[in-house]
Design a protein around this motif. Structure first.
Motif, PDB file in Angstrom:
ATOM      1  N   ARG A 151       0.830  -1.202   0.000  1.00 42.28           N
ATOM      2  CA  ARG A 151       0.000   0.000   0.000  1.00 42.28           C
ATOM      3  C   ARG A 151       0.864   1.251   0.000  1.00 42.28           C
ATOM      4  O   ARG A 151       0.602   2.198  -0.735  1.00 42.28           O
ATOM      5  CB  ARG A 151      -0.925   0.000   1.214  1.00 42.28           C
ATOM      6  CG  ARG A 151      -1.909   1.188   1.183  1.00 42.28           C
ATOM      7  CD  ARG A 151      -2.713   1.333   2.443  1.00 42.28           C
ATOM      8  NE  ARG A 151      -1.809   1.858   3.478  1.00 42.28           N
ATOM      9  CZ  ARG A 151      -1.854   1.539   4.753  1.00 42.28           C
ATOM     10  NH1 ARG A 151      -2.754   0.702   5.199  1.00 42.28           N
ATOM     11  NH2 ARG A 151      -1.009   2.053   5.609  1.00 42.28           N
ATOM     12  N   GLU A 152       1.908   1.285   0.819  1.00 41.24           N
ATOM     13  CA  GLU A 152       2.783   2.449   0.879  1.00 41.24           C
ATOM     14  C   GLU A 152       3.486   2.689  -0.452  1.00 41.24           C
ATOM     15  O   GLU A 152       3.659   3.828  -0.875  1.00 41.24           O
ATOM     16  CB  GLU A 152       3.815   2.270   1.995  1.00 41.24           C
ATOM     17  CG  GLU A 152       3.210   2.314   3.384  1.00 41.24           C
ATOM     18  CD  GLU A 152       4.205   1.939   4.465  1.00 41.24           C
ATOM     19  OE1 GLU A 152       5.384   1.677   4.133  1.00 41.24           O
ATOM     20  OE2 GLU A 152       3.798   1.897   5.632  1.00 41.24           O
ATOM     21  N   THR A 153       3.855   1.618  -1.151  1.00 38.91           N
ATOM     22  CA  THR A 153       4.509   1.753  -2.455  1.00 38.91           C
ATOM     23  C   THR A 153       3.525   2.268  -3.501  1.00 38.91           C
ATOM     24  O   THR A 153       3.851   3.150  -4.289  1.00 38.91           O
ATOM     25  CB  THR A 153       5.090   0.402  -2.906  1.00 38.91           C
ATOM     26  OG1 THR A 153       5.961  -0.086  -1.883  1.00 38.91           O
ATOM     27  CG2 THR A 153       5.858   0.560  -4.201  1.00 38.91           C
ATOM     28  N   VAL A 154       2.291   1.761  -3.490  1.00 41.52           N
ATOM     29  CA  VAL A 154       1.292   2.203  -4.457  1.00 41.52           C
ATOM     30  C   VAL A 154       0.927   3.658  -4.211  1.00 41.52           C
ATOM     31  O   VAL A 154       0.717   4.429  -5.156  1.00 41.52           O
ATOM     32  CB  VAL A 154       0.045   1.291  -4.394  1.00 41.52           C
ATOM     33  CG1 VAL A 154      -1.111   1.884  -5.175  1.00 41.52           C
ATOM     34  CG2 VAL A 154       0.380  -0.096  -4.906  1.00 41.52           C
ATOM     35  N   GLU A 155       0.879   4.081  -2.952  1.00 41.89           N
ATOM     36  CA  GLU A 155       0.509   5.461  -2.645  1.00 41.89           C
ATOM     37  C   GLU A 155       1.563   6.459  -3.088  1.00 41.89           C
ATOM     38  O   GLU A 155       1.296   7.656  -3.143  1.00 41.89           O
ATOM     39  CB  GLU A 155       0.226   5.612  -1.152  1.00 41.89           C
ATOM     40  CG  GLU A 155      -1.097   5.005  -0.746  1.00 41.89           C
ATOM     41  CD  GLU A 155      -1.375   5.118   0.743  1.00 41.89           C
ATOM     42  OE1 GLU A 155      -0.486   5.563   1.501  1.00 41.89           O
ATOM     43  OE2 GLU A 155      -2.487   4.757   1.140  1.00 41.89           O
ATOM     44  N   VAL A 156       2.759   5.992  -3.432  1.00 43.47           N
ATOM     45  CA  VAL A 156       3.759   6.879  -4.001  1.00 43.47           C
ATOM     46  C   VAL A 156       3.325   7.305  -5.401  1.00 43.47           C
ATOM     47  O   VAL A 156       3.531   8.438  -5.818  1.00 43.47           O
ATOM     48  CB  VAL A 156       5.142   6.183  -4.044  1.00 43.47           C
ATOM     49  CG1 VAL A 156       6.135   6.979  -4.871  1.00 43.47           C
ATOM     50  CG2 VAL A 156       5.674   5.973  -2.636  1.00 43.47           C
ATOM     51  N   PHE A 157       2.669   6.405  -6.140  1.00 42.84           N
ATOM     52  CA  PHE A 157       2.275   6.665  -7.524  1.00 42.84           C
ATOM     53  C   PHE A 157       0.810   7.087  -7.672  1.00 42.84           C
ATOM     54  O   PHE A 157       0.437   7.705  -8.644  1.00 42.84           O
ATOM     55  CB  PHE A 157       2.519   5.417  -8.380  1.00 42.84           C
ATOM     56  CG  PHE A 157       3.965   4.998  -8.379  1.00 42.84           C
ATOM     57  CD1 PHE A 157       4.897   5.709  -9.109  1.00 42.84           C
ATOM     58  CD2 PHE A 157       4.382   3.920  -7.629  1.00 42.84           C
ATOM     59  CE1 PHE A 157       6.221   5.339  -9.102  1.00 42.84           C
ATOM     60  CE2 PHE A 157       5.706   3.544  -7.624  1.00 42.84           C
ATOM     61  CZ  PHE A 157       6.636   4.248  -8.354  1.00 42.84           C
ATOM     62  N   ARG A 158      -0.012   6.705  -6.706  1.00 44.06           N
ATOM     63  CA  ARG A 158      -1.440   7.005  -6.803  1.00 44.06           C
ATOM     64  C   ARG A 158      -1.947   7.429  -5.425  1.00 44.06           C
ATOM     65  O   ARG A 158      -1.669   6.774  -4.422  1.00 44.06           O
ATOM     66  CB  ARG A 158      -2.205   5.763  -7.276  1.00 44.06           C
ATOM     67  CG  ARG A 158      -3.665   6.021  -7.510  1.00 44.06           C
ATOM     68  CD  ARG A 158      -4.359   4.771  -8.068  1.00 44.06           C
ATOM     69  NE  ARG A 158      -5.752   5.013  -8.308  1.00 44.06           N
ATOM     70  CZ  ARG A 158      -6.709   4.915  -7.387  1.00 44.06           C
ATOM     71  NH1 ARG A 158      -6.406   4.591  -6.155  1.00 44.06           N
ATOM     72  NH2 ARG A 158      -7.954   5.155  -7.702  1.00 44.06           N
ATOM     73  N   GLU A 159      -2.730   8.516  -5.401  1.00 42.34           N
ATOM     74  CA  GLU A 159      -3.234   9.035  -4.135  1.00 42.34           C
ATOM     75  C   GLU A 159      -4.238   8.055  -3.523  1.00 42.34           C
ATOM     76  O   GLU A 159      -5.047   7.451  -4.222  1.00 42.34           O
ATOM     77  CB  GLU A 159      -3.926  10.379  -4.384  1.00 42.34           C
ATOM     78  CG  GLU A 159      -4.547  10.972  -3.139  1.00 42.34           C
ATOM     79  CD  GLU A 159      -5.413  12.190  -3.433  1.00 42.34           C
ATOM     80  OE1 GLU A 159      -5.575  12.997  -2.511  1.00 42.34           O
ATOM     81  OE2 GLU A 159      -5.920  12.306  -4.557  1.00 42.34           O
ATOM     82  N   ASN A 160      -4.194   7.949  -2.215  1.00 44.55           N
ATOM     83  CA  ASN A 160      -5.177   7.166  -1.491  1.00 44.55           C
ATOM     84  C   ASN A 160      -6.496   7.919  -1.573  1.00 44.55           C
ATOM     85  O   ASN A 160      -6.609   9.055  -1.118  1.00 44.55           O
ATOM     86  CB  ASN A 160      -4.729   6.993  -0.033  1.00 44.55           C
ATOM     87  CG  ASN A 160      -5.675   6.124   0.767  1.00 44.55           C
ATOM     88  OD1 ASN A 160      -6.876   6.094   0.511  1.00 44.55           O
ATOM     89  ND2 ASN A 160      -5.119   5.419   1.739  1.00 44.55           N
ATOM     90  N   ALA A 161      -7.511   7.298  -2.190  1.00 45.48           N
ATOM     91  CA  ALA A 161      -8.786   7.977  -2.436  1.00 45.48           C
ATOM     92  C   ALA A 161      -9.443   8.406  -1.128  1.00 45.48           C
ATOM     93  O   ALA A 161     -10.006   9.507  -1.025  1.00 45.48           O
ATOM     94  CB  ALA A 161      -9.714   7.076  -3.227  1.00 45.48           C
ATOM     95  N   GLU A 162      -9.397   7.565  -0.113  1.00 45.97           N
ATOM     96  CA  GLU A 162     -10.039   7.902   1.159  1.00 45.97           C
ATOM     97  C   GLU A 162      -9.337   9.080   1.831  1.00 45.97           C
ATOM     98  O   GLU A 162      -9.987  10.022   2.289  1.00 45.97           O
ATOM     99  CB  GLU A 162     -10.030   6.687   2.090  1.00 45.97           C
ATOM    100  CG  GLU A 162     -10.773   6.934   3.387  1.00 45.97           C
ATOM    101  CD  GLU A 162     -10.808   5.687   4.270  1.00 45.97           C
ATOM    102  OE1 GLU A 162     -11.190   5.847   5.432  1.00 45.97           O
ATOM    103  OE2 GLU A 162     -10.456   4.600   3.800  1.00 45.97           O
ATOM    104  N   ALA A 163      -8.014   9.068   1.843  1.00 43.90           N
ATOM    105  CA  ALA A 163      -7.275  10.179   2.451  1.00 43.90           C
ATOM    106  C   ALA A 163      -7.485  11.468   1.652  1.00 43.90           C
ATOM    107  O   ALA A 163      -7.588  12.561   2.224  1.00 43.90           O
ATOM    108  CB  ALA A 163      -5.787   9.840   2.534  1.00 43.90           C
ATOM    109  N   GLY A 164      -7.571  11.350   0.321  1.00 47.07           N
ATOM    110  CA  GLY A 164      -7.827  12.524  -0.519  1.00 47.07           C
ATOM    111  C   GLY A 164      -9.194  13.120  -0.243  1.00 47.07           C
ATOM    112  O   GLY A 164      -9.361  14.345  -0.207  1.00 47.07           O
TER     113      GLY A 164
END
Length: 190
Positions: free
Chosen positions: A20-33
């Protein structure tokens, strides 16, 4: 299973998720956004609400608030009024639009700038285009005057509006009586 367990423990252990941490480098976490967007909107709304929290004291403030609310409805209602006037009296509307055709392009630009700044946009004009459009507007003046004369000649109350001129076929058609079956039946019955 010890090696696989260690790998999964390294990746997901200790309340971590490396994937998850690696994916969030390339794509924003929708819930956090969505949480950040809601917080920003809440702050903006509280700022706007604070602006109107103070009650207007005098009549001048109330007058200016009312005056600031007029341009948008006036523009909208005025535009609809133009459509209505075009349907009710097309000749009157055409005469006015011929007059508007004489408004120089730079004046339209100035109106556009004023309206754009009022509604929060920006508008720029170039000096060479300004001079070229003025010259183009001046050259259209004879055509506009001719159009206004032609429109005035179309009015039913203008002198000789129904004159046939040199058209012999039209003159003959005007004086030749049409057949009217209802009138002929009435004459026979009487």
């Amino acid at each position: 299973m010890g090696v696989i367990g260690r790998i999964f423990g390294l990746m997901f252990g200790g309340e971590r998720n490396v994937v998850r941490e690696t994916v969030e480098v390339f794509r924003e976490n929708a819930e956090a956004g969505a949480v950040r967007a809601a917080a920003a909107q809440g702050q903006a709304m509280s700022q706007y609400g604070a602006e109107f929290a103070v009650a207007r004291q005098g009549g001048f403030d109330r007058f200016m608030d009312g005056l600031n609310r007029l341009p948008r409805p006036a523009l909208a209602l005025g535009t609809m009024g133009l459509f209505v006037s075009a349907m009710v009296d097309p000749l009157w509307f055409s005469e006015r639009m011929q007059g508007i055709a004489l408004v120089p392009e730079p004046l339209w630009w100035l109106l556009g700038v004023i309206v754009s700044f009022y509604f929060g946009a920006r508008h720029q004009v170039k000096a060479q285009q300004f001079q070229r459009e003025i010259a183009g507007t001046v050259t259209r003046l004879p055509q506009v005057l001719e159009n206004i004369s032609a429109i005035k000649a179309l009015r039913s109350d203008s002198p000789r509006a129904a004159e046939t001129g040199n058209d012999a076929g039209l003159s003959l058609a005007v004086i030749t009586p049409d057949s009217n079956p209802a009138l002929e039946a009435w004459k026979r019955a009487a």
